[in-house]
Write a protein that holds these residues in place. Structure first.
Motif, PDB file in Angstrom:
ATOM      1  N   THR A 254      -6.787  60.163  84.917  1.00  0.00           N
ATOM      2  CA  THR A 254      -6.588  61.249  84.196  1.00  0.00           C
ATOM      3  C   THR A 254      -7.176  62.344  84.858  1.00  0.00           C
ATOM      4  O   THR A 254      -7.008  63.548  85.097  1.00  0.00           O
ATOM      5  N   GLU A 255      -8.474  62.007  85.382  1.00  0.00           N
ATOM      6  CA  GLU A 255      -9.424  62.927  86.208  1.00  0.00           C
ATOM      7  C   GLU A 255      -8.610  63.655  87.479  1.00  0.00           C
ATOM      8  O   GLU A 255      -8.503  65.028  87.694  1.00  0.00           O
ATOM      9  N   GLU A 256      -8.157  62.835  88.471  1.00  0.00           N
ATOM     10  CA  GLU A 256      -7.192  63.551  89.506  1.00  0.00           C
ATOM     11  C   GLU A 256      -6.292  64.237  89.033  1.00  0.00           C
ATOM     12  O   GLU A 256      -5.868  65.407  89.625  1.00  0.00           O
ATOM     13  N   ALA A 257      -5.355  63.696  88.177  1.00  0.00           N
ATOM     14  CA  ALA A 257      -4.304  64.437  87.459  1.00  0.00           C
ATOM     15  C   ALA A 257      -4.788  65.717  86.903  1.00  0.00           C
ATOM     16  O   ALA A 257      -3.904  66.904  87.226  1.00  0.00           O
ATOM     17  N   THR A 258      -5.853  65.923  86.289  1.00  0.00           N
ATOM     18  CA  THR A 258      -6.455  67.272  85.604  1.00  0.00           C
ATOM     19  C   THR A 258      -6.700  68.091  86.667  1.00  0.00           C
ATOM     20  O   THR A 258      -6.447  69.276  86.866  1.00  0.00           O
ATOM     21  N   VAL A 259      -7.436  67.621  87.915  1.00  0.00           N
ATOM     22  CA  VAL A 259      -8.037  68.607  88.795  1.00  0.00           C
ATOM     23  C   VAL A 259      -6.759  69.028  89.364  1.00  0.00           C
ATOM     24  O   VAL A 259      -6.548  70.135  90.073  1.00  0.00           O
TER      25      VAL A 259
ATOM     26  N   THR B 220      -3.810  75.702  74.640  1.00  0.00           N
ATOM     27  CA  THR B 220      -4.946  74.807  73.992  1.00  0.00           C
ATOM     28  C   THR B 220      -5.169  73.405  74.664  1.00  0.00           C
ATOM     29  O   THR B 220      -4.532  72.959  75.827  1.00  0.00           O
ATOM     30  N   GLU B 221      -6.122  72.683  74.371  1.00  0.00           N
ATOM     31  CA  GLU B 221      -6.358  71.387  75.097  1.00  0.00           C
ATOM     32  C   GLU B 221      -5.199  70.401  74.727  1.00  0.00           C
ATOM     33  O   GLU B 221      -4.923  69.698  75.642  1.00  0.00           O
ATOM     34  N   ALA B 222      -4.602  70.830  73.655  1.00  0.00           N
ATOM     35  CA  ALA B 222      -3.539  69.777  73.331  1.00  0.00           C
ATOM     36  C   ALA B 222      -2.233  70.129  74.160  1.00  0.00           C
ATOM     37  O   ALA B 222      -1.718  69.113  74.723  1.00  0.00           O
ATOM     38  N   ASP B 223      -2.111  71.358  74.603  1.00  0.00           N
ATOM     39  CA  ASP B 223      -1.005  71.810  75.207  1.00  0.00           C
ATOM     40  C   ASP B 223      -1.448  71.300  76.804  1.00  0.00           C
ATOM     41  O   ASP B 223      -0.506  70.314  77.581  1.00  0.00           O
ATOM     42  N   LEU B 224      -2.473  71.195  77.497  1.00  0.00           N
ATOM     43  CA  LEU B 224      -2.780  70.905  78.564  1.00  0.00           C
ATOM     44  C   LEU B 224      -2.867  69.213  78.493  1.00  0.00           C
ATOM     45  O   LEU B 224      -2.437  68.548  79.673  1.00  0.00           O
ATOM     46  N   TYR B 225      -3.340  68.606  77.624  1.00  0.00           N
ATOM     47  CA  TYR B 225      -2.989  66.989  77.437  1.00  0.00           C
ATOM     48  C   TYR B 225      -1.993  66.519  77.934  1.00  0.00           C
ATOM     49  O   TYR B 225      -1.599  65.671  78.659  1.00  0.00           O
ATOM     50  N   LEU B 226      -0.934  67.213  77.192  1.00  0.00           N
ATOM     51  CA  LEU B 226       0.742  66.752  77.426  1.00  0.00           C
ATOM     52  C   LEU B 226       1.087  66.876  78.996  1.00  0.00           C
ATOM     53  O   LEU B 226       1.595  66.166  79.511  1.00  0.00           O
ATOM     54  N   TRP B 227       0.837  67.996  79.364  1.00  0.00           N
ATOM     55  CA  TRP B 227       1.227  68.620  80.741  1.00  0.00           C
ATOM     56  C   TRP B 227       0.466  67.523  81.811  1.00  0.00           C
ATOM     57  O   TRP B 227       1.013  66.915  82.626  1.00  0.00           O
ATOM     58  N   ILE B 228      -0.943  67.294  81.474  1.00  0.00           N
ATOM     59  CA  ILE B 228      -1.509  66.392  82.569  1.00  0.00           C
ATOM     60  C   ILE B 228      -0.882  64.947  82.392  1.00  0.00           C
ATOM     61  O   ILE B 228      -1.117  64.366  83.573  1.00  0.00           O
TER      62      ILE B 228
ATOM     63  N   VAL C 130      -3.965  70.923  68.313  1.00  0.00           N
ATOM     64  CA  VAL C 130      -3.280  72.146  68.129  1.00  0.00           C
ATOM     65  C   VAL C 130      -2.509  72.482  69.211  1.00  0.00           C
ATOM     66  O   VAL C 130      -3.015  72.661  70.193  1.00  0.00           O
ATOM     67  N   PHE C 131      -0.987  72.571  68.888  1.00  0.00           N
ATOM     68  CA  PHE C 131      -0.237  73.037  70.019  1.00  0.00           C
ATOM     69  C   PHE C 131       0.202  74.444  69.716  1.00  0.00           C
ATOM     70  O   PHE C 131       0.081  75.119  68.742  1.00  0.00           O
TER      71      PHE C 131
ATOM     72  N   ALA D 262     -13.082  70.275  80.210  1.00  0.00           N
ATOM     73  CA  ALA D 262     -14.045  71.122  79.970  1.00  0.00           C
ATOM     74  C   ALA D 262     -15.198  70.874  81.393  1.00  0.00           C
ATOM     75  O   ALA D 262     -15.701  71.805  81.864  1.00  0.00           O
ATOM     76  N   GLU D 263     -15.251  69.820  81.745  1.00  0.00           N
ATOM     77  CA  GLU D 263     -16.038  69.259  83.104  1.00  0.00           C
ATOM     78  C   GLU D 263     -15.535  70.195  84.380  1.00  0.00           C
ATOM     79  O   GLU D 263     -16.355  70.654  84.854  1.00  0.00           O
ATOM     80  N   HIS D 264     -14.147  70.469  84.421  1.00  0.00           N
ATOM     81  CA  HIS D 264     -13.693  71.244  85.670  1.00  0.00           C
ATOM     82  C   HIS D 264     -13.354  72.710  85.171  1.00  0.00           C
ATOM     83  O   HIS D 264     -12.749  73.333  86.024  1.00  0.00           O
ATOM     84  N   ASP D 265     -13.603  73.232  84.118  1.00  0.00           N
ATOM     85  CA  ASP D 265     -13.606  74.293  83.639  1.00  0.00           C
ATOM     86  C   ASP D 265     -12.027  74.878  83.896  1.00  0.00           C
ATOM     87  O   ASP D 265     -11.698  75.824  84.074  1.00  0.00           O
ATOM     88  N   VAL D 266     -11.170  74.018  83.473  1.00  0.00           N
ATOM     89  CA  VAL D 266      -9.605  74.205  83.558  1.00  0.00           C
ATOM     90  C   VAL D 266      -9.174  75.156  82.438  1.00  0.00           C
ATOM     91  O   VAL D 266      -8.440  76.030  82.756  1.00  0.00           O
ATOM     92  N   MET D 267      -9.766  75.310  81.054  1.00  0.00           N
ATOM     93  CA  MET D 267      -9.144  76.071  80.154  1.00  0.00           C
ATOM     94  C   MET D 267      -9.207  77.460  80.540  1.00  0.00           C
ATOM     95  O   MET D 267      -8.197  78.114  80.088  1.00  0.00           O
ATOM     96  N   ARG D 268     -10.032  78.081  81.423  1.00  0.00           N
ATOM     97  CA  ARG D 268     -10.208  79.457  81.604  1.00  0.00           C
ATOM     98  C   ARG D 268      -8.979  79.895  82.520  1.00  0.00           C
ATOM     99  O   ARG D 268      -8.658  80.982  82.809  1.00  0.00           O
ATOM    100  N   ARG D 269      -8.177  78.821  83.178  1.00  0.00           N
ATOM    101  CA  ARG D 269      -7.316  79.098  83.968  1.00  0.00           C
ATOM    102  C   ARG D 269      -5.896  79.116  83.352  1.00  0.00           C
ATOM    103  O   ARG D 269      -4.783  79.533  83.777  1.00  0.00           O
ATOM    104  N   PHE D 270      -5.763  78.569  81.959  1.00  0.00           N
ATOM    105  CA  PHE D 270      -4.741  78.608  81.152  1.00  0.00           C
ATOM    106  C   PHE D 270      -4.979  79.550  79.818  1.00  0.00           C
ATOM    107  O   PHE D 270      -4.994  78.729  78.905  1.00  0.00           O
ATOM    108  N   PRO D 271      -5.195  80.770  79.924  1.00  0.00           N
ATOM    109  CA  PRO D 271      -5.310  81.675  78.722  1.00  0.00           C
ATOM    110  C   PRO D 271      -4.310  81.534  77.522  1.00  0.00           C
ATOM    111  O   PRO D 271      -3.105  81.488  78.208  1.00  0.00           O
ATOM    112  N   GLY D 272      -4.668  81.381  76.502  1.00  0.00           N
ATOM    113  CA  GLY D 272      -3.650  81.212  75.398  1.00  0.00           C
ATOM    114  C   GLY D 272      -3.180  79.729  75.045  1.00  0.00           C
ATOM    115  O   GLY D 272      -2.185  79.832  74.339  1.00  0.00           O
TER     116      GLY D 272
END
Length: 306
Positions: A271-276, A246-254, A179-180, A234-244
């Motif tokens: 992907t992990e280094e890019a995510t962090v 979705t995982e799909a939004d972050l996927y494309l940005w990452i 979901v975007f 989820a492992e790096h608790d990233v979603m809390r830093r981007f309220p509003g």
């Protein structure tokens, strides 16, 4: 006269309730309008069939074909020039007259009123659970919701198109929803899958083998790229830093960020280094996160614990 006076009093109470709903909608920054049936075209409905007369759940009526400006999202009346019509229907109900079934379109289990908007308004106001309706069903992949905006409907239509084009349901049964929050993103995901298919076909160990099927490419993209990023979020608790978001939004940005980091480093950073790194350098400032989280909580779109 008793029935007429009672109906008029019921209308006045309904108007006061609508005024309160309008104020709450402004405070919460939420829409308080019915969904126009015209928006359904964005969901690309496939055919229609008549289901006959049956009782339908009044709470699942979310829109109207041509009266969506005359009632609010809770089917409370807005336009004064229609007062007498509302009173007339309510008075007939109080006198025990049998009212004909309304006419609705069923779209993914939600209903849009073709005829009988005042009967629906009165039924909602009286706490009626079901109402008889002539139902015409339109087939859609992704159903609308009562809180949807036009942007939400457009995104759902794009998601339905993506599911049809990618055949993700067949390749990965039970997959996570993708979901975007912004339109125009699913075509980029399809391009990622095409790129994945091209990459897999050119692995040295596949020399002499048949081309990678589309289904295998979809499965590989989902399991090796998309799902991996979701797990790392989820492992790096990233979603809390981007309220509003979705995982799909972050996927494309990452994935974009991974490309730029790889270009700078001269090798694939993964992907992990890019995510962090993306989380560390591109998360909104804390004050903006707090403000966004407060807005989402006020709208009921964020759990307090998140």
């Amino acid at each position: 006269m008793f029935a007429h006076d009672q109906a008029r009093q019921d209308l006045q109470r309904a108007r006061r309730a609508r005024e309160l709903r309008d104020v709450l909608a402004i405070l919460r920054r939420q829409p308080n309008e019915l969904i126009p049936f015209d928006w359904v075209r964005h969901l690309s409905p496939q055919g229609e069939r008549w289901l006959g007369v049956r009782p339908i759940d009044v709470d699942q009526i979310i829109g109207s074909v041509d009266r969506y400006r005359e009632f609010d999202r809770h089917y409370l009346p807005r336009e004064k020039h229609l007062d007498e019509r509302w009173i007339g229907v309510r008075e007939a109900q109080l006198r025990g007259k049998e009212l004909p079934p309304i006419q609705v379109y069923s779209v993914g289990g939600r209903y849009f009123v073709k005829d009988g908007n005042h009967r629906v308004s009165i039924a909602r106001r009286q706490g009626q659970k079901y109402i008889d309706a002539e139902v015409i069903e339109l087939g859609v992949t992704i159903p609308p919701d009562s809180t949807d905006t036009l942007k939400d409907i457009i995104i759902k239509g794009e998601y339905a198109h993506f599911l049809n084009e990618s055949r993700l349901d067949a390749a990965v049964p039970g997959h996570l929803e993708i979901v975007f929050t912004t339109p125009g993103r699913y075509e980029r995901v399809l391009e990622h899958i095409r790129t994945r298919q091209y990459y897999l076909d050119r692995k040295p160990e596949r020399a002499g083998l048949p081309p990678v099927s589309w289904e295998d490419a979809v499965r590989s993209w989902y399991e090796r790229l998309y799902l991996r990023v979701v797990q790392e979020l989820a492992e790096h608790d990233v979603m809390r830093r981007f309220p509003g978001r979705t995982e799909a939004d972050l996927y494309l940005w990452i994935m974009d960020h991974r490309y730029f980091l790889t270009q700078a480093a001269g090798h694939d950073v993964g992907t992990e280094e890019a995510t962090v790194d993306f989380s560390a350098h591109h998360a909104p400032p804390i004050y903006r996160r707090l403000g966004q989280r407060a807005k989402l909580l006020l709208r009921g779109q964020l759990h307090p614990a998140r």
